[in-house]
Design an enzyme around this catalytic site. Structure first.
Site, PDB file in Angstrom:
ATOM      1  N   CYS A  90     102.845  -4.532  -1.515  1.00  0.00           N
ATOM      2  CA  CYS A  90     101.738  -4.037  -2.339  1.00  0.00           C
ATOM      3  C   CYS A  90     100.367  -4.503  -1.853  1.00  0.00           C
ATOM      4  O   CYS A  90      99.352  -3.912  -2.223  1.00  0.00           O
ATOM      5  CB  CYS A  90     101.924  -4.473  -3.796  1.00  0.00           C
ATOM      6  N   HIS A 349      98.759   3.125  -8.795  1.00  0.00           N
ATOM      7  CA  HIS A 349      98.928   2.135  -7.722  1.00  0.00           C
ATOM      8  C   HIS A 349      99.653   2.777  -6.537  1.00  0.00           C
ATOM      9  O   HIS A 349     100.866   2.635  -6.394  1.00  0.00           O
ATOM     10  CB  HIS A 349      99.729   0.957  -8.297  1.00  0.00           C
ATOM     11  N   CYS A 379      99.305  -9.215  -6.577  1.00  0.00           N
ATOM     12  CA  CYS A 379     100.655  -9.756  -6.438  1.00  0.00           C
ATOM     13  C   CYS A 379     101.413  -8.907  -5.427  1.00  0.00           C
ATOM     14  O   CYS A 379     101.076  -7.740  -5.202  1.00  0.00           O
ATOM     15  CB  CYS A 379     101.374  -9.786  -7.779  1.00  0.00           C
TER      16      CYS A 379
END
Length: 393
Positions: A90, A349, A379
């Site tokens: 991510c 996202h 994160c």
């Protein structure tokens, strides 16, 4: 050491899963930020760019073949401009910008474009590991030796639940983050806050030409009552907090950041938006997985002699709302200075692109509030965290 500057930052609208970009090839979507940066900064169709660094979390299928290189070719930048794809899960888009800044600060390059892409409709989440029906959290996806060091392989959703347990944050507390994110996105969009960053994309849907101008995922009218009716995603015993409404949206999108040295800015007449002060990555417990933004934030501030109160705007990726509530509790940061234009719960996202998009927001936010410092943190799967500190110039 040369300084690295963010000269410009753009992104596509983030299309909801199965929405406006369902018929758009990921390579075409990835090229859109490059074309926009070219138009806005006279990059001479890429001739001034020394490399394209793109994050992509599922670099397979239509997102394979080194999409950083292919995107520049699709953008018409010619054969001379190289490109690379990277994967820090991510944090990939943010890592791309951080690597670009490091290369410029090291004196190795002067003009780079960094960013990322993720088309989660055409290349679904975990496409790179979901084989023969096995999900990434199933034993067998990682080597047996992994379990000599760690007892289990958890999902990110379960990690978010464990964080909520640890900090005692109930469903209403985490749902309030989601409500605020949606409302803030709506207020920012209505005020034109995204107008400079989000570039329209001309594409086709079901054979019809369309121009996509706005994010497709947000629901700015969301309230606590509505969220309270949603079923849990991870824990089915009614004791959990994570559901679709307080987790990041699954969307399709791409983002790009033009990063340059001070010498290049002077040569090309560019007025930079911000200076990259420092970058940092950390590793944390991979079974809880999502606490990385906490030590990443604390360390980068400590290393630069700054306190939380010195930061005018924070962007903390809203992968799951408990990630944000835990970060707020541990850092003591002000929620009113954090994710002020809404976050991934609202706009979504697109994994490989999000970090570059968050960093793209910060300079505009600092200009709006006349602030000095901004910090973005995310994160990352398997227990990592990433942070970038910028200063408005």
């Amino acid at each position: 050491m040369p300084d690295a500057y963010i000269v410009d930052a753009v992104r596509t609208p983030f299309g909801k899963q199965g929405g406006a970009f369902r018929d758009t090839h990921p390579q075409d979507l990835a090229a859109e930020p490059l074309c926009a940066l070219d138009r806005r900064n006279d990059l001479a169709r890429g001739d001034r760019v020394e490399d394209v660094i793109y994050g992509c979390v599922s670099p397979v299928g239509e997102q394979g073949l080194n999409i950083g290189r292919v995107a520049s070719l699709v953008a018409g930048w010619g054969e001379e401009i190289p490109g690379v794809q990277l994967n820090r899960m991510c944090g990939s888009g943010q890592q791309a910008v951080n690597f670009a800044a490091a290369e410029i600060r090291g004196g190795l390059s002067d003009v780079l474009v960094a960013g990322g892409v993720e088309h989660m409709t055409r290349v679904p989440l975990a496409s790179d590991v979901d084989t023969d029906g096995q999900h990434y959290a199933d034993e067998g996806i990682v080597t047996e030796t992994y379990f000599e060091h760690f007892d289990e392989l958890t999902t990110q959703g379960e990690g978010a639940e464990r964080i909520a347990d640890e900090y005692g944050h109930d469903r209403e507390a985490v749902d309030q983050i989601a409500v605020d994110s949606q409302r803030r996105w709506g207020e920012a969009a209505d005020a034109g806050a995204y107008d400079e960053q989000v570039v329209p994309v001309e594409t086709t849907v079901d054979g019809e030409a369309v121009t996509v101008e706005e994010d497709g995922h947000p629901r700015p009218g969301t309230d606590l009552e509505t969220l309270g009716e949603l079923p849990l995603l991870v824990r089915e015993d009614g004791e959990g907090v994570v559901h679709a409404g307080n987790a990041s949206g699954i969307v399709d999108g791409a983002a790009g950041v033009l990063v340059a040295s001070g010498e290049a800015c002077e040569e090309h007449g560019w007025e930079p938006l911000a200076r990259v002060v420092d970058t940092h990555v950390v590793g944390v417990d991979p079974t809880t997985m999502l606490t990385g933004p906490i030590p990443a934030t604390k360390t980068i501030l400590d290393e630069n002699g700054l306190a939380v109160g010195d930061i005018d705007r924070f962007e903390v990726n809203e992968a799951f709302a408990p990630v944000v509530t835990a970060w707020l509790a541990e850092t003591g940061a002000d929620w009113e200075r954090t994710n002020v234009w809404g976050g991934a719960i609202a706009h979504g996202h697109p994994l490989g692109a999000t970090g570059a998009a968050l960093l793209g927001k910060l300079p505009y936010q600092l200009a709006e509030c006349n602030g000095q410092y901004g910090l973005a943190t995310m994160c990352i799967g398997f227990g990592q965290g990433i942070a970038t500190l910028i200063e408005r110039v």
